[in-house]
Write a protein that holds these residues in place. Structure first.
Motif, short mmCIF file in Angstrom:
data_model
loop_
_atom_site.label_atom_id
_atom_site.label_comp_id
_atom_site.label_asym_id
_atom_site.label_seq_id
_atom_site.Cartn_x
_atom_site.Cartn_y
_atom_site.Cartn_z
N PRO A 269 0.84 -1.21 0.00
CA PRO A 269 0.00 0.00 0.00
C PRO A 269 0.87 1.25 0.00
N PRO A 270 0.40 2.35 -0.58
CA PRO A 270 -0.87 2.46 -1.30
C PRO A 270 -0.74 2.10 -2.78
N PHE A 271 0.50 1.77 -3.22
CA PHE A 271 0.74 1.55 -4.64
C PHE A 271 0.01 0.32 -5.18
N VAL A 272 -0.31 -0.63 -4.29
CA VAL A 272 -0.99 -1.84 -4.73
C VAL A 272 -2.35 -1.53 -5.36
N LEU A 273 -2.91 -0.36 -5.03
CA LEU A 273 -4.19 0.03 -5.63
C LEU A 273 -4.10 0.10 -7.14
N LEU A 274 -2.94 0.47 -7.66
CA LEU A 274 -2.77 0.52 -9.11
C LEU A 274 -3.00 -0.84 -9.74
N LYS A 275 -2.49 -1.88 -9.10
CA LYS A 275 -2.67 -3.23 -9.61
C LYS A 275 -4.14 -3.62 -9.59
N LEU A 276 -4.85 -3.23 -8.52
CA LEU A 276 -6.26 -3.59 -8.40
C LEU A 276 -7.11 -2.88 -9.44
N LEU A 277 -6.70 -1.65 -9.82
CA LEU A 277 -7.49 -0.86 -10.76
C LEU A 277 -7.08 -1.09 -12.20
N SER A 278 -6.01 -1.85 -12.42
CA SER A 278 -5.48 -2.04 -13.77
C SER A 278 -6.37 -2.96 -14.58
N GLN A 279 -6.30 -2.75 -15.92
CA GLN A 279 -6.91 -3.72 -16.82
C GLN A 279 -6.12 -5.01 -16.75
N LYS A 280 -6.76 -6.11 -17.03
CA LYS A 280 -6.05 -7.38 -17.07
C LYS A 280 -5.00 -7.34 -18.17
N ARG A 281 -3.82 -7.85 -17.87
CA ARG A 281 -2.74 -7.82 -18.84
C ARG A 281 -3.11 -8.56 -20.12
N SER A 282 -4.01 -9.55 -20.01
CA SER A 282 -4.40 -10.33 -21.18
C SER A 282 -5.13 -9.48 -22.21
N SER A 283 -5.76 -8.36 -21.76
CA SER A 283 -6.48 -7.49 -22.68
C SER A 283 -5.62 -6.34 -23.18
N SER A 284 -4.39 -6.23 -22.69
CA SER A 284 -3.48 -5.17 -23.13
C SER A 284 -2.86 -5.55 -24.47
N PRO A 285 -2.60 -4.56 -25.31
CA PRO A 285 -1.96 -4.87 -26.60
C PRO A 285 -0.53 -5.35 -26.39
N LYS A 286 -0.14 -6.35 -27.16
CA LYS A 286 1.23 -6.86 -27.08
C LYS A 286 2.18 -6.05 -27.96
N GLU A 287 1.61 -5.43 -28.99
CA GLU A 287 2.41 -4.60 -29.88
C GLU A 287 1.50 -3.58 -30.57
N ALA A 288 2.11 -2.56 -31.12
CA ALA A 288 1.37 -1.52 -31.83
C ALA A 288 1.29 -1.86 -33.31
N ARG A 289 0.30 -1.30 -33.97
CA ARG A 289 0.10 -1.53 -35.40
C ARG A 289 0.46 -0.26 -36.16
N ILE A 290 1.27 -0.40 -37.19
CA ILE A 290 1.64 0.76 -38.01
C ILE A 290 0.48 1.12 -38.94
N VAL A 291 0.02 2.35 -38.84
CA VAL A 291 -0.97 2.91 -39.76
C VAL A 291 -0.41 4.25 -40.23
N TYR A 292 0.12 4.27 -41.42
CA TYR A 292 0.72 5.50 -41.91
C TYR A 292 -0.32 6.62 -41.97
N PRO A 293 0.04 7.84 -41.59
CA PRO A 293 -0.91 8.95 -41.57
C PRO A 293 -1.55 9.20 -42.93
N SER A 294 -2.73 9.75 -42.86
CA SER A 294 -3.44 10.11 -44.09
C SER A 294 -2.74 11.27 -44.79
N CYS A 295 -2.44 11.07 -46.03
CA CYS A 295 -1.81 12.11 -46.83
C CYS A 295 -2.62 12.25 -48.12
N ASP A 296 -3.41 13.29 -48.22
CA ASP A 296 -4.21 13.49 -49.42
C ASP A 296 -3.30 14.02 -50.51
#
Length: 507
Positions: A269-296
């Motif tokens: 405590p009190p830092f353990v509250l962060l763990k209790l309020l966190s999203q489950k790690r299984s639902s966290s993204p494992k990596e980011a996806r590249i989406v190149y910006p829109s260029c008209d």
């Protein structure tokens, strides 16, 4: 006894927080109906709301183009989705912002499915508000800004398009809604930690810090703690999009970042509250996806490749990281090494700096650039175009020969894509997106040049200015074809749709 007291106080804080959050969610039902009624929406139960967190949505830069391109695509493809933009542009109106988007980006927005929540506390994320501990101050400021946003309206899906990851825990706690993000660059990176550890002077590590072992150790601890919470915040998202290979490499590294000592501390405590309020790690993204910006690139792609003026063009907001002084020094070096480019004759070369000025700090930077041009003796061949309209930008793109970017570790470089689409040969710093994603060979042939110092930039300018006519036209065409095929608005929309946002909105 002390542990019992700490647990009791923590329980009181949790209870008060839960009560506040539940009350906020109940009020949100009425706020939602009020919004839909103001927009004249019928059959409100069938509508979904996506909240876009972009406090500087009216700035007119590349990041804003991504925001408006995403919303424009939503309006065309998803008539039952309402887009809400959380903006700090309290001096603007919905109509003025829509008009500016049309003028700057030539993007059409419908007011019928677009709403703005104007936030009063944007000053808390201004760098000028935090002369010391800027990263920490801006991040805490963004958390309050997110609190203000959620008390105004909780959407069905929250997407940060400006890089404020510290808003995620606040939104998750208050709204219990899925979170996504389009990340233009990391707030902190392992590279920044390495620079402090090695005591290397740079934009994020001043000489006063790097020259002191004690201050360097203190800053390293500060960065270490900040990195821990930044990684924690990013993991609250369900999906993450990034704009380039450089950004993806950094974000993926941060998602996997571990700090054993801080992990142990957060078991108590009190830092353990962060763990209790966190999203489950299984639902966290494992990596980011590249989406190149829109260029008209459509309007730029029709510009003639021949008959270009001897103009070196820069298009970048007047922010410190864009390093406009380096552009003046590079141009000065060109004129010093090759004096035939001075003056007003047929061989003379001109440097034109086109960019947006968002606030008094940017305006001051522009004035300082004017002074630097005078000191270097190049002011007669340098022109500043501040807050240009989209037609003005297009006009310069249709005339220039060379496109210049000097930012180190530019996360993407949408201005460079515009150069290439317009047939302007790019010369950019050999780092980040311009090196890894944009100015890359097309069918085995070069599409532009990279440089690192005033001397190498000057030599790159010289190379372009002295290319044989046939080779010059071939390079301009290669650059254009590469940009149109890889960075079109259609490719952006395809990548955005594949990010998984629909899965979380319509779950």
């Amino acid at each position: 006894m002390a542990w019992a007291l700490a647990a009791f106080l923590a329980a009181i804080v949790v209870a008060q927080t839960v009560g506040t959050v539940l009350g906020l969610r109940r009020r949100n039902v009425q706020q939602r109906l009020k919004l839909l009624s103001a927009l004249g929406v019928e059959n409100a139960s069938s509508k979904k709301i996506i909240g876009f967190f972009h406090p500087y949505c009216n700035a007119g830069g590349g990041g804003e183009r991504v925001l408006w391109a995403a919303i424009s695509a939503l309006q065309r493809k998803e008539p039952n989705v309402i887009s809400v933009v959380y903006s700090g542009d309290i001096d603007a109106t919905k109509e003025k912002i829509i008009d500016k988007v049309k003028a700057r980006f030539d993007i059409e927005l419908s007011p019928r499915t677009l709403h703005f929540v104007f936030l009063q506390s944007r000053h808390l994320v201004e760098d000028s508000a935090w002369p010391r501990f800027t990263l920490l101050g801006q991040s805490v400021g963004s958390m309050y800004l997110a609190y203000e946003a959620m008390t105004s309206l909780i959407p069905d899906l929250f997407i940060d398009t400006m890089g404020y990851a510290f808003t995620f825990p606040v939104v998750s706690l208050m709204g219990n809604i899925p979170i996504g993000a389009y990340v233009h660059y990391p707030t902190i990176s392992t590279t920044m930690l390495s620079r402090v550890k090695s005591r290397t002077q740079g934009h994020t590590n001043s000489e006063a810090i790097s020259s002191s072992a004690l201050l360097s150790q203190a800053k390293l601890l500060y960065y270490r703690i900040f990195m821990y919470y930044y990684a924690y915040s990013l993991r609250q998202a369900r999906f993450l999009m990034v704009n380039s290979t450089w950004t993806k490499n950094h974000i993926d590294s941060i998602l996997q970042h571990q700090d054993l000592l801080l992990d142990i501390i957060h078991m108590f405590p009190p830092f353990v509250l962060l763990k209790l309020l966190s999203q489950k790690r299984s639902s966290s993204p494992k990596e980011a996806r590249i989406v190149y910006p829109s260029c008209d690139t459509r309007q730029m792609a029709v510009f003639p490749l021949e008959g270009r003026e001897r103009v070196i063009l820069s298009i970048a907001q007047f922010r410190p990281e864009k390093d406009h002084p380096a552009q003046l020094h590079a141009f000065h070096e060109l004129l010093k090494l090759y004096p035939e480019y001075r003056g007003t004759g047929p061989s003379a070369v001109k440097l034109v700096l086109v960019g947006g000025s968002r606030n008094i700090q940017d305006a001051t930077r522009v004035e300082n650039l004017h002074m630097l041009a005078r000191e270097l003796g190049i002011k007669d061949q340098v022109q500043f175009v501040v807050n240009a309209s989209y037609p003005e930008v297009l006009n310069w793109l249709s005339r220039a020969s060379i496109g210049l970017s000097t930012m180190v570790d530019e996360h993407f470089g949408i201005n460079i894509v515009e150069f290439m689409a317009a047939g302007v040969i790019p010369v950019a710093h050999a780092s980040g997106g311009p090196l890894l994603d944009i100015i890359v060979p097309f069918k085995g042939e070069p599409t532009g040049y990279h440089a690192t110092t005033p001397e190498t930039f000057a030599e790159a300018f010289r190379t372009v200015l002295t290319l044989p006519k046939e080779a010059e036209l071939a390079m301009r065409q290669r650059a254009r074809t590469s940009a149109m095929q890889r960075f079109s608005a259609e490719e952006f929309e395809k990548g955005w749709d594949e990010s998984g946002w629909r899965e979380w909105l319509f779950r």
